[in-house]
Every structure is written in C-alpha cells, then in structure tokens.
Design an enzyme around this catalytic site. Structure first.
Site, short mmCIF file in Angstrom:
data_model
loop_
_atom_site.label_atom_id
_atom_site.label_comp_id
_atom_site.label_asym_id
_atom_site.label_seq_id
_atom_site.Cartn_x
_atom_site.Cartn_y
_atom_site.Cartn_z
CE LYS A 1 17.26 -0.92 -37.18
NZ LYS A 1 17.83 -0.27 -36.00
CE LYS B 1 19.82 0.16 -39.65
NZ LYS B 1 19.78 0.66 -38.45
#
Ligand code: PBG
Length: 328
Positions: free
Chosen positions: A195, A248
């Site tokens: 992330k 992400k």
C-alpha cells in the site's frame, strides 16, 4: 514479409482467438461507504455516483448488485466526529453501526455475499492515522492489539475476510493468531501488502472524513518509487498467513501487481482506488473520454497485470455493461 500480425486481427472472430484477458464480474469487489442512521444516501462530491449510505439503503444496493452478479463487497465506515478518539475505541463498541451492518447483511444474504472489512484506526481515530499516535510518531507494536481486537470484532460480526489496510509491521500475523485463538480459523485475511503513500486516496478521505490531522502517512505506507520493498512486504505477509495480497492503488502500480503475481502462489488483489475512479469519471463527464470503453479498458489492464481480484468503484457499473452486452 513473413510475419504479419495484422492477419490475425482482420475479423472479430480471429480477434476473439487472440484475446488473452477477460474481466469477469466474479473478479470484482464493490466498495460501500456506510453511515449510521436511516434513509441516508449522500453523494460523495469528489466521487460522483458514489454514496455514503445507511444500512437500509445499502441493503437495497446490495440486492441490485447481486442481481448483476456482483457478490463481494468491501465495507468502510464514515464515523461521526463525536465517536472518534485516540484509541479508536468505537471500532469495537457493541453499538458500532458498522459491526451491526455485517450482522444485518449476513443474516439477510448468508454466503450469497462475501463481505470484506477494513482494519485500520483512521476512520475512528481523532488523529486520523492508521495506527496509534504519540507526538509525531505512529507507534507500531502498541497499535497491534487495537487492530487485533478490531479484526476480532469484525469476525464476530460475521465478516468473511478481514482487510488490514493499516501497514503496521507484523499485523497480519498478529491478526491471524487472534482470529485462530478465538475459533475464527476460517475467516480470511486480505492484506494490503503493498500500500503506497499515494495522492490517489484523496476522494476516499473526503468520503470518510478520515484525513490525517497532522503529518502524512509516509512512515507506514510505501514510497511510490519502490518495487523491491513490495517484495519484502509480500514475503512477510506470506509468512504471516495472508490469504490474499493486495496492491494499492492499481493503475499507477501495475508493475507491482505483476511482480507479486510472478513471485507468489496466492491470489493477488488490486485496489482501483478512489482517485483513479474520480479522474476517469471527471474526464468522461467532460466528454473527453468514452466511459463505456475507457472504464472496461482500465479494469482489463489491472487483470492483465495479474490481479485475480479487483476492488473497484466501477464493479457494479461494469456488471451492468456486461449484462447489456456493451462489454464482452
Ligand atoms: C484506510 C484506507 C484508505 C483507503 C482504504 N483504506 C485511505 C488511506 O490509507 O488514507 C483508500 C481507498 C481509496 O482511495 O479508494 N486505511
């Protein structure tokens, strides 16, 4: 010329032979923003077509997704300021509407739906950070019990898959152990493995009013410049027992999706985040891009890069286009 690749592209039928990647509705997960209350359907300004919904509306929306074959949902809470504190205590409060929502959805739909949670302190934290804040530091180990309890409360509420998005070190293993110790060995973990500290989460933070009050998230989310670090995070998550590894955002990080897919034999998820959704929507609303073509192309590229599961605000819309025969 001996080789003429265009020969194979001459008709739709032979182009069909060549098609390597087809996004299926079953690959997709639809995010929902939930709020406490009744009859609330409040559009997120920076995400046209996306709403903060009370559970009654979310139930209807879930039903209409199910009719289109979208059966997986990732749920996020928009929490009122008065419930936020330093320790995110509302996240495990028995009266928490978010936890109750899982119970409601599960009692209505059972295993016809797959429900994924969000584990991180930011929606409940007066500091707006994913972990516990002390001065200018985001504490790692002191955050783990809070995240573990949050995950356990979500499992008790009926969640199928826990989604730790906080990026604290060791949290996947900690959550796995907490779940197992409490008899939830069948509840999965979809770890936000790679992330990034990305600017593309802006509209999501508008939706949940969850932006950090001070500083940024760079001491826990990854530097967008890094690829090898994603492999390190992936190794750790794999060893700690993650069932899915997520990258992400998605579009600016297709190379990361690819490298995780090549190196690990568990499913790879990609989160086509709020900012990616907003930029496409804005361009389409201006008439600069053709939505029916650009949106499916976006999802196809994410699958082609290696994502097995795609979390996207366009999930339902994609299923609609598919049902109408606008996409194959
Ligand atoms: C919270 C969380 C964020 C997103 C998912 N979980 C925001 C953040 O880390 O600031 C972003 C999703 C999106 O932008 O669509 N930990």
């Amino acid at each position: 010329m001996e080789r003429r690749p265009r020969r194979n592209r001459r008709t739709a039928i032979t182009r069909g032979f060549l098609q390597e990647t087809v996004v299926q509705t079953s690959n997709l997960v639809q995010p929902f923003f939930l709020v406490d209350g009744k009859k609330i359907k409040d559009e997120v300004k920076s995400m046209p077509g996306n709403y903060r919904m009370s559970v009654d509306h979310a139930l209807l929306e879930m039903e209409s997704c199910l009719k289109l074959g979208v059966r997986s949902f990732i749920l996020f809470p928009a929490v009122a300021d008065k419930f936020k504190d330093k320790f995110a205590t509302y996240s495990i409060d028995e009266a928490n509407f978010y936890l109750k929502a899982f119970e409601t959805f599960k009692s209505k739909f059972g295993d016809d739906v797959c429900l994924i949670t969000d584990v991180a302190m930011d929606p409940y934290s007066s500091d707006g950070h994913d972990g516990l804040v002390q001065g200018d530091t985001i504490l790692n180990d002191a955050s783990l019990p809070i995240l573990g309890e949050m995950a356990l409360a979500q499992a008790r509420a009926g969640a199928d898959i826990i989604g730790p998005s906080d990026m604290m070190d060791g949290r996947v293993g900690y959550i796995r152990e907490t779940l197992d110790d409490n008899g939830f060995e069948d509840v999965g973990i979809m770890s936000y493995t790679a992330k990034y500290a990305s600017a593309f989460y802006g509209p999501f933070r508008d939706a949940l009013d969850s932006a950090p009050k001070k500083g940024d998230k760079k001491t826990y989310q990854m530097d967008p410049a890094n690829k090898r670090e994603a492999l390190l995070e992936a190794e750790l998550d794999y060893m700690e027992g993650a069932d899915y590894m997520m990258v992400k955002p998605a579009l600016p990080y297709l190379d990361i999706i690819h490298i995780l897919k090549e190196n690990f034999n568990i499913p790879i998820a990609a989160y086509n985040v709020s900012g990616e959704c907003s930029m496409l929507t804005a361009a389409c609303q201006n008439g600069w891009l053709d939505y029916n073509k650009a949106m499916p192309e976006m999802l196809t590229s994410i699958k082609r890069a290696g994502a097995d599961v795609i979390i996207s605000y366009f999930a339902k819309s994609f299923a609609e286009l598919k049902q109408k025969g606008i996409v194959e």
